[in-house]
Design a protein around this motif. Structure first.
Motif, PDB file in Angstrom:
ATOM      1  N   GLN A   1       4.772   8.404 -15.912  1.00 48.66           N
ATOM      2  CA  GLN A   1       3.367   8.082 -15.674  1.00 48.66           C
ATOM      3  C   GLN A   1       3.272   7.309 -14.356  1.00 48.66           C
ATOM      4  O   GLN A   1       4.262   7.162 -13.637  1.00 48.66           O
ATOM      5  CB  GLN A   1       2.813   7.268 -16.839  1.00 48.66           C
ATOM      6  N   GLY A   2       2.103   6.795 -14.034  1.00 47.54           N
ATOM      7  CA  GLY A   2       1.964   6.033 -12.802  1.00 47.54           C
ATOM      8  C   GLY A   2       0.707   6.372 -12.036  1.00 47.54           C
ATOM      9  O   GLY A   2      -0.253   6.922 -12.593  1.00 47.54           O
ATOM     10  N   VAL A   3       0.709   6.077 -10.751  1.00 48.80           N
ATOM     11  CA  VAL A   3      -0.453   6.329  -9.909  1.00 48.80           C
ATOM     12  C   VAL A   3      -0.030   6.747  -8.502  1.00 48.80           C
ATOM     13  O   VAL A   3       1.078   6.448  -8.057  1.00 48.80           O
ATOM     14  CB  VAL A   3      -1.372   5.089  -9.782  1.00 48.80           C
ATOM     15  N   VAL A   4      -0.936   7.425  -7.844  1.00 46.96           N
ATOM     16  CA  VAL A   4      -0.834   7.681  -6.408  1.00 46.96           C
ATOM     17  C   VAL A   4      -1.844   6.743  -5.749  1.00 46.96           C
ATOM     18  O   VAL A   4      -2.997   6.664  -6.183  1.00 46.96           O
ATOM     19  CB  VAL A   4      -1.164   9.143  -6.064  1.00 46.96           C
ATOM     20  N   SER A   5      -1.403   6.025  -4.740  1.00 46.78           N
ATOM     21  CA  SER A   5      -2.269   5.051  -4.080  1.00 46.78           C
ATOM     22  C   SER A   5      -2.168   5.221  -2.572  1.00 46.78           C
ATOM     23  O   SER A   5      -1.229   5.834  -2.060  1.00 46.78           O
ATOM     24  CB  SER A   5      -1.871   3.628  -4.488  1.00 46.78           C
ATOM     25  N   ALA A   6      -3.142   4.655  -1.874  1.00 44.89           N
ATOM     26  CA  ALA A   6      -3.165   4.775  -0.406  1.00 44.89           C
ATOM     27  C   ALA A   6      -3.473   3.435   0.228  1.00 44.89           C
ATOM     28  O   ALA A   6      -4.062   2.550  -0.396  1.00 44.89           O
ATOM     29  CB  ALA A   6      -4.202   5.806   0.025  1.00 44.89           C
ATOM     30  N   CYS A   7      -3.062   3.303   1.472  1.00 44.29           N
ATOM     31  CA  CYS A   7      -3.364   2.111   2.260  1.00 44.29           C
ATOM     32  C   CYS A   7      -3.653   2.556   3.686  1.00 44.29           C
ATOM     33  O   CYS A   7      -2.823   3.223   4.304  1.00 44.29           O
ATOM     34  CB  CYS A   7      -2.194   1.132   2.221  1.00 44.29           C
ATOM     35  N   ILE A   8      -4.826   2.195   4.186  1.00 44.45           N
ATOM     36  CA  ILE A   8      -5.203   2.523   5.560  1.00 44.45           C
ATOM     37  C   ILE A   8      -5.348   1.224   6.330  1.00 44.45           C
ATOM     38  O   ILE A   8      -6.129   0.345   5.944  1.00 44.45           O
ATOM     39  CB  ILE A   8      -6.532   3.303   5.620  1.00 44.45           C
ATOM     40  N   LYS A   9      -4.577   1.079   7.387  1.00 39.62           N
ATOM     41  CA  LYS A   9      -4.660  -0.103   8.245  1.00 39.62           C
ATOM     42  C   LYS A   9      -4.792   0.348   9.691  1.00 39.62           C
ATOM     43  O   LYS A   9      -3.791   0.651  10.345  1.00 39.62           O
ATOM     44  CB  LYS A   9      -3.433  -0.994   8.066  1.00 39.62           C
ATOM     45  N   GLY A  10      -6.018   0.426  10.168  1.00 40.10           N
ATOM     46  CA  GLY A  10      -6.252   0.860  11.535  1.00 40.10           C
ATOM     47  C   GLY A  10      -5.770   2.275  11.765  1.00 40.10           C
ATOM     48  O   GLY A  10      -6.265   3.228  11.151  1.00 40.10           O
ATOM     49  N   SER A  11      -4.775   2.443  12.628  1.00 42.80           N
ATOM     50  CA  SER A  11      -4.262   3.764  12.973  1.00 42.80           C
ATOM     51  C   SER A  11      -3.118   4.205  12.067  1.00 42.80           C
ATOM     52  O   SER A  11      -2.503   5.240  12.303  1.00 42.80           O
ATOM     53  CB  SER A  11      -3.785   3.775  14.430  1.00 42.80           C
ATOM     54  N   VAL A  12      -2.843   3.428  11.013  1.00 44.74           N
ATOM     55  CA  VAL A  12      -1.735   3.727  10.100  1.00 44.74           C
ATOM     56  C   VAL A  12      -2.278   4.071   8.714  1.00 44.74           C
ATOM     57  O   VAL A  12      -3.155   3.386   8.189  1.00 44.74           O
ATOM     58  CB  VAL A  12      -0.769   2.526   9.987  1.00 44.74           C
ATOM     59  N   GLY A  13      -1.743   5.134   8.157  1.00 41.67           N
ATOM     60  CA  GLY A  13      -2.130   5.530   6.812  1.00 41.67           C
ATOM     61  C   GLY A  13      -0.906   5.772   5.949  1.00 41.67           C
ATOM     62  O   GLY A  13       0.088   6.335   6.418  1.00 41.67           O
ATOM     63  N   VAL A  14      -0.960   5.337   4.697  1.00 41.84           N
ATOM     64  CA  VAL A  14       0.159   5.495   3.767  1.00 41.84           C
ATOM     65  C   VAL A  14      -0.337   6.091   2.461  1.00 41.84           C
ATOM     66  O   VAL A  14      -1.397   5.707   1.958  1.00 41.84           O
ATOM     67  CB  VAL A  14       0.840   4.132   3.481  1.00 41.84           C
ATOM     68  N   LEU A  15       0.437   7.021   1.920  1.00 44.15           N
ATOM     69  CA  LEU A  15       0.202   7.564   0.592  1.00 44.15           C
ATOM     70  C   LEU A  15       1.491   7.373  -0.187  1.00 44.15           C
ATOM     71  O   LEU A  15       2.568   7.751   0.288  1.00 44.15           O
ATOM     72  CB  LEU A  15      -0.164   9.051   0.660  1.00 44.15           C
ATOM     73  N   VAL A  16       1.409   6.771  -1.375  1.00 40.46           N
ATOM     74  CA  VAL A  16       2.616   6.454  -2.128  1.00 40.46           C
ATOM     75  C   VAL A  16       2.412   6.760  -3.605  1.00 40.46           C
ATOM     76  O   VAL A  16       1.306   6.625  -4.131  1.00 40.46           O
ATOM     77  CB  VAL A  16       3.009   4.965  -1.948  1.00 40.46           C
ATOM     78  N   GLU A  17       3.470   7.218  -4.265  1.00 44.54           N
ATOM     79  CA  GLU A  17       3.452   7.414  -5.714  1.00 44.54           C
ATOM     80  C   GLU A  17       4.456   6.456  -6.334  1.00 44.54           C
ATOM     81  O   GLU A  17       5.618   6.403  -5.933  1.00 44.54           O
ATOM     82  CB  GLU A  17       3.816   8.845  -6.110  1.00 44.54           C
ATOM     83  N   VAL A  18       3.981   5.686  -7.316  1.00 46.12           N
ATOM     84  CA  VAL A  18       4.835   4.771  -8.064  1.00 46.12           C
ATOM     85  C   VAL A  18       4.693   5.115  -9.540  1.00 46.12           C
ATOM     86  O   VAL A  18       3.584   5.293 -10.044  1.00 46.12           O
ATOM     87  CB  VAL A  18       4.450   3.303  -7.819  1.00 46.12           C
ATOM     88  N   ASN A  19       5.820   5.217 -10.233  1.00 45.97           N
ATOM     89  CA  ASN A  19       5.819   5.642 -11.634  1.00 45.97           C
ATOM     90  C   ASN A  19       6.200   4.514 -12.582  1.00 45.97           C
ATOM     91  O   ASN A  19       6.950   3.607 -12.239  1.00 45.97           O
ATOM     92  CB  ASN A  19       6.783   6.811 -11.843  1.00 45.97           C
ATOM     93  N   CYS A  20       5.655   4.610 -13.795  1.00 50.24           N
ATOM     94  CA  CYS A  20       6.011   3.721 -14.886  1.00 50.24           C
ATOM     95  C   CYS A  20       6.182   4.597 -16.131  1.00 50.24           C
ATOM     96  O   CYS A  20       6.173   5.819 -16.034  1.00 50.24           O
ATOM     97  CB  CYS A  20       4.951   2.640 -15.099  1.00 50.24           C
ATOM     98  N   GLU A  21       6.319   3.980 -17.301  1.00 51.36           N
ATOM     99  CA  GLU A  21       6.608   4.760 -18.505  1.00 51.36           C
ATOM    100  C   GLU A  21       5.370   5.217 -19.257  1.00 51.36           C
ATOM    101  O   GLU A  21       5.392   6.252 -19.926  1.00 51.36           O
ATOM    102  CB  GLU A  21       7.489   3.941 -19.451  1.00 51.36           C
ATOM    103  N   SER A  22       4.280   4.466 -19.192  1.00 52.16           N
ATOM    104  CA  SER A  22       3.112   4.801 -20.009  1.00 52.16           C
ATOM    105  C   SER A  22       1.823   4.771 -19.199  1.00 52.16           C
ATOM    106  O   SER A  22       1.685   4.021 -18.231  1.00 52.16           O
ATOM    107  CB  SER A  22       2.985   3.824 -21.188  1.00 52.16           C
ATOM    108  N   ASP A  23       0.879   5.583 -19.617  1.00 52.37           N
ATOM    109  CA  ASP A  23      -0.431   5.617 -18.980  1.00 52.37           C
ATOM    110  C   ASP A  23      -1.158   4.300 -19.206  1.00 52.37           C
ATOM    111  O   ASP A  23      -1.955   3.865 -18.379  1.00 52.37           O
ATOM    112  CB  ASP A  23      -1.246   6.792 -19.531  1.00 52.37           C
TER     113      ASP A  23
END
Length: 294
Positions: A58-80
């Motif tokens: 389980q887990g989430v996909v999250s993003a971070c935008i800082k000016g000219s930089v963009g990040v997309l990350v997936e972090v997993n855990c065991e339960s919703d």
């Protein structure tokens, strides 16, 4: 009993504990792996060690935008249940921000730099946590980057476009990518072998029809169906989700002819083994855990 750097890595993978702590444990255990695990548990790192064999699907996909930089990350855990919690999402946000602020090339580097935060969060929520993957766009003045997160982190998109693109347009393009799941920006990006493979399939389908047509007619049919294939896998060829009467390329043309440079789309958990557990059982397990104080 001596040990090597590979032993340190193995202990780290088994327990999720930092490299230096693993090395110290192996020194204390004189290289005995099982004893080193016990040492780490006795030093208050038991939670990480206990969770090492669990499935974090389980887990989430999250993003971070800082000016000219963009990040997309997936972090997993065991339960919703945990994936929807504030503590887990706060951790994910910190990881996304760290990636945006630092020059890191892979997940291992991110994990190594955030060991304390990782183990602290695991101890708080009582579940295995894995930083699975990330992508980072660093743009120049000619481009801009934006993100779109759908269904509370089930789908995430990072997209880079010409700097002339309006905020509304780049948001709409990100929404398009989330909804229609293209693989490429334009047809020029589709590998030749993929096109040939698709043509072979389409030709075989036509030849297996109840009333096969002449080969020259089949060739024309295949070309027509390839165009349909492009509309499925190429972003600019797709019908716009907000107006199916126009293609995305027409939308871009209407907005000054701006172009999409690249994009990344993550679906949370794609390709991971899923833990078969219904929501009711999951909630009950969390309540029992809270009552027991574990």
């Amino acid at each position: 009993m001596s040990f090597t750097a590979k032993d340190v890595m193995k202990l780290r993978e088994q327990t999720g504990v930092g490299m230096m702590d693993c090395k110290k444990a192996l020194v204390e255990a004189d290289g005995d792996m099982e004893q080193a695990v016990e040492i780490l548990r006795k030093k208050g790192m038991a939670t990480s060690a206990k969770r090492a064999d669990k499935v974090a699907s389980q887990g989430v996909v999250s993003a971070c935008i800082k000016g000219s930089v963009g990040v997309l990350v997936e972090v997993n855990c065991e339960s919703d249940f945990v994936a929807r919690g504030d503590q887990f999402n706060e951790f994910v946000g910190k990881i996304a921000a760290y990636i945006a602020d630092n020059d890191v090339e892979d997940v291992a580097a991110v994990v190594a730099a955030n060991q304390d935060l990782l183990h602290e969060t695991i101890a708080k929520i009582g579940e295995k946590i894995e930083i699975r993957r990330f992508v980072k766009y660093v743009t120049d003045g000619a481009h801009k980057v934006d993100s779109y997160i759908h269904m509370g982190g089930k789908i995430g998109v990072l997209v880079e476009m010409d700097a002339a693109a309006s905020d509304e347009l780049i948001h709409d393009v990100a929404l398009q990518i989330a909804a229609a799941n293209p693989k490429y920006v334009t047809s020029a990006e589709v590998p030749a072998e993929e096109i040939e493979h698709e043509k072979e399939i389409l030709k075989a389908q036509a030849l297996n029809e109840p009333k096969p047509k002449p080969i020259n007619i089949i060739e024309k049919m295949v070309e027509g169906r390839i165009n349909k294939f492009y509309k499925e896998v190429c972003l600019v060829e797709q019908p716009f989700v907000k107006d199916a009467d126009k293609a995305v390329k027409q939308l871009l043309k209407e907005n000054g002819g701006v172009s999409v440079v690249r994009f990344t789309r993550y679906t949370m958990g794609e390709g991971l083994e899923k833990k078969e557990e219904d929501l009711a059982a999951e909630v009950e397990a969390q309540i029992n855990k809270a009552k027991s104080g574990n």
